[in-house]
Design a protein around this motif. Structure first.
Motif, short mmCIF file in Angstrom:
data_model
loop_
_atom_site.label_atom_id
_atom_site.label_comp_id
_atom_site.label_asym_id
_atom_site.label_seq_id
_atom_site.Cartn_x
_atom_site.Cartn_y
_atom_site.Cartn_z
N GLY A 112 0.72 -1.24 -0.14
CA GLY A 112 -0.01 0.18 -0.06
C GLY A 112 0.85 1.41 -0.02
N ALA A 113 2.13 1.14 0.69
CA ALA A 113 2.86 2.40 0.53
C ALA A 113 3.51 2.64 -0.93
N VAL A 114 3.68 1.45 -1.52
CA VAL A 114 4.35 1.73 -3.02
C VAL A 114 3.27 2.13 -3.99
N PHE A 115 2.12 1.63 -3.98
CA PHE A 115 0.99 1.96 -4.93
C PHE A 115 0.08 2.92 -4.20
N THR A 116 -0.10 4.19 -4.79
CA THR A 116 -1.12 5.19 -4.14
C THR A 116 -1.90 5.69 -5.45
N LYS A 117 -2.66 4.79 -6.14
CA LYS A 117 -3.31 5.32 -7.07
C LYS A 117 -2.49 6.28 -8.28
N ARG A 118 -1.51 5.68 -8.71
CA ARG A 118 -0.93 6.43 -9.61
C ARG A 118 -0.42 5.54 -10.66
N LYS A 119 0.19 6.04 -11.90
CA LYS A 119 0.60 5.23 -12.87
C LYS A 119 1.72 4.25 -12.77
N LEU A 120 1.61 3.02 -13.06
CA LEU A 120 2.65 1.88 -12.74
C LEU A 120 4.02 2.50 -13.55
N ASP A 121 4.93 2.77 -12.96
CA ASP A 121 6.07 2.84 -13.79
C ASP A 121 7.18 1.96 -13.20
N ALA A 122 8.45 2.06 -13.91
CA ALA A 122 9.81 1.12 -13.43
C ALA A 122 10.10 1.09 -12.01
N ALA A 123 9.86 2.44 -11.65
CA ALA A 123 10.41 2.73 -10.42
C ALA A 123 9.74 1.81 -9.24
N MET A 124 8.17 2.13 -9.45
CA MET A 124 7.35 1.43 -8.68
C MET A 124 7.55 -0.33 -8.65
N LEU A 125 7.78 -0.71 -9.81
CA LEU A 125 8.22 -2.22 -9.88
C LEU A 125 9.42 -2.63 -9.09
N ASP A 126 10.26 -1.87 -9.06
CA ASP A 126 11.64 -2.14 -8.59
C ASP A 126 11.10 -2.08 -6.97
N GLU A 127 10.41 -0.91 -6.53
CA GLU A 127 10.05 -0.92 -5.20
C GLU A 127 9.28 -2.35 -4.69
N LEU A 128 8.39 -2.84 -5.51
CA LEU A 128 7.58 -3.83 -5.21
C LEU A 128 8.44 -5.08 -5.09
N GLU A 129 9.40 -5.25 -5.98
CA GLU A 129 10.19 -6.12 -6.25
C GLU A 129 10.92 -6.41 -4.89
N ASP A 130 11.48 -5.19 -4.29
CA ASP A 130 12.17 -5.38 -2.99
C ASP A 130 11.17 -5.59 -1.92
N VAL A 131 10.05 -5.15 -2.06
CA VAL A 131 9.08 -5.46 -0.69
C VAL A 131 8.98 -6.91 -0.74
N LEU A 132 8.51 -7.70 -1.82
CA LEU A 132 8.44 -8.98 -1.96
C LEU A 132 9.58 -9.94 -1.39
N ILE A 133 10.66 -9.43 -1.98
CA ILE A 133 12.01 -10.40 -1.61
C ILE A 133 12.38 -10.30 -0.23
N GLN A 134 11.70 -9.06 0.26
CA GLN A 134 11.96 -8.63 1.84
C GLN A 134 10.99 -9.70 2.96
N ALA A 135 9.99 -9.79 2.20
CA ALA A 135 8.99 -10.58 2.91
C ALA A 135 9.14 -12.28 2.60
N ASP A 136 10.44 -12.39 2.13
CA ASP A 136 10.89 -14.05 1.95
C ASP A 136 10.13 -14.77 1.00
N LEU A 137 9.35 -14.14 0.07
CA LEU A 137 8.45 -14.94 -0.89
C LEU A 137 9.66 -15.42 -2.02
N GLY A 138 10.83 -14.88 -2.03
CA GLY A 138 11.66 -15.60 -2.90
C GLY A 138 11.81 -14.68 -4.25
N VAL A 139 13.09 -14.76 -5.03
CA VAL A 139 13.19 -13.94 -6.05
C VAL A 139 12.27 -14.52 -7.25
N ASP A 140 12.27 -15.58 -7.54
CA ASP A 140 11.30 -16.18 -8.57
C ASP A 140 9.94 -15.38 -8.56
N THR A 141 9.37 -15.64 -7.33
CA THR A 141 7.88 -15.21 -7.13
C THR A 141 7.87 -13.67 -7.26
#
Length: 393
Positions: A112-141
């Protein structure tokens, strides 16, 4: 000649030259009036007496009749409150969602902190990837989720809810192949289950819960207290045996674990038991000598039944995070792990580690635990887990 005070007898009955009204002392509010005669003064030549204790005195000197009157005057005791009604037991998904709340709250809060109803761009995707990896979901997921968003919603407005829906879908895809039940082969009698894992991963408790499940299904169960290093583990398993009606093969603490396993398999075969569950001592995967002892237990079991153990279940404590990946790798190499049981998902904010394990090893996940109760260990379902960790009701 010096005037002398009236004698004690006269003073006692008030027979003095100037009679005075008798003195009375105030009584407690809840006692009847109780006049007290005036205290006479001793003659000037008398030996002083010890100071008298004022009436009614401290509780330990209060006369019995005063206590009786107070007891009679006390209001009647209120009746005890009714026993609280036991709340109806939640369904499994509600308990799973509650157990995974710490994981889902942290994950969805970060999204929710990354996505605040704005257009999806490369920077947001990079932030999301970091969030998911930190949550131990794994790089592949993490890559799979960001790639799905990139294809479908790039340069478009996107909300946190939409991202969570994609998250749930990708997690379910990753877990569906490993969500397989533990099947008891009736042709193997007994069906031998060897429980292994590191210290504190919940092996003994999981054995008790499995014994309860199998007993409820009408199966004849026997338990073997193979954690001979800890007397408490032996006693704990014996308690579970009493609860479930399963006999427990045990030896004194310090006994040889492989010898106990041999005796348990022999006796279970002789009695025609359906299931034999063998506990083992917790051991760190980086202790070679302890892993060698585990290999010895397996060799001894095979002397009685070459096809055994029919299931070698590794219990994983979800709170260990990334270390669980290493445990699966080493135990798999040394003990031939056939399936996983993930415990303590209610005690961590990183329940996503199960997704990373599934993607990397592909081992069946038979059960997950989200509490201490017997009903808090249930067969693993990919869709329920995905919805719960994504915060979807």
């Amino acid at each position: 000649m010096t005037d002398r005070k009236p004698g004690f007898f006269k003073r006692l009955f008030g027979a003095t030259d100037t009679p005075a009204p008798p003195e009375t002392r105030p009584e407690p509010a809840d006692n009847p009036p109780h006049p007290v005669p005036p205290t006479p003064e001793p003659p000037h030549d008398a030996v002083p007496a010890p100071e008298a204790v004022p009436f009614p005195g401290p509780p330990e000197t209060t006369p019995d009749y005063v206590e009786d009157l107070e007891e009679l005057a006390a209001p009647p005791a209120a009746p005890p409150p009714p026993a609280p009604q036991e709340a109806p037991r939640q369904g499994w998904f509600a308990r799973l969602a509650s157990g995974l709340k710490r994981s889902s709250d942290q994950l969805t809060g970060s999204i929710g902190a990354v996505f605040t109803k704005r257009k999806l761009d490369a920077a947001m995707l990079d932030e999301l990837e970091d969030v998911l990896i930190q949550a131990d979901l794994g790089v592949d997921t993490a890559l799979a989720i960001t790639e799905t968003l990139r294809k479908d919603r790039y340069e478009r407005d996107v909300s946190g809810e939409e991202v969570r829906a994609v998250l749930a879908g990708e997690v379910e895809k990753a877990l569906a192949p490993v969500a397989r039940p533990l099947l008891i082969d009736a042709a193997q009698k007994p069906f031998i289950i060897l429980m292994i894992g590191v210290n504190g991963s919940g092996k003994t408790t999981t054995i008790g819960k499995l014994a309860q499940k199998f007993s409820d299904e009408g199966k004849s169960v026997m338990l073997a207290a193979g954690d001979t290093f800890r007397a408490a583990a032996i006693e704990q398993l014996q308690v579970w045996g009493q609860r479930t009606g399963a006999p427990v093969i045990a030896r004194p603490a310090g006994a040889d674990a492989s010898g106990l396993a041999f005796d348990a398999v022999t006796q279970a075969r002789a009695e025609g038991r359906d299931v034999l569950i063998i506990d083992t001592a917790g051991r760190l995967q980086n202790r070679d000598e302890l892993m060698s002892e585990l290999e010895k237990i397996i060799r001894v079991i095979k002397k009685v039944d070459p096809s055994a153990p029919h299931a070698t279940l590794l219990t994983l404590d979800a709170t260990t995070g990334q270390n669980a990946l290493r445990q699966v790798e080493i135990f798999g190499q040394r003990a031939g792990v056939t399936g996983l049981v993930m415990t303590k998902l209610d005690g961590t904010a990183r329940g996503g580690i199960l997704v990373a394990i599934a993607k990397k090893f592909g081992l069946p996940v038979h059960f997950i635990g989200v509490g201490e109760g017997v009903g808090d260990l249930e067969p693993f379902t990919a869709a329920d887990f995905a919805r719960a960790i994504a915060g979807e009701g």
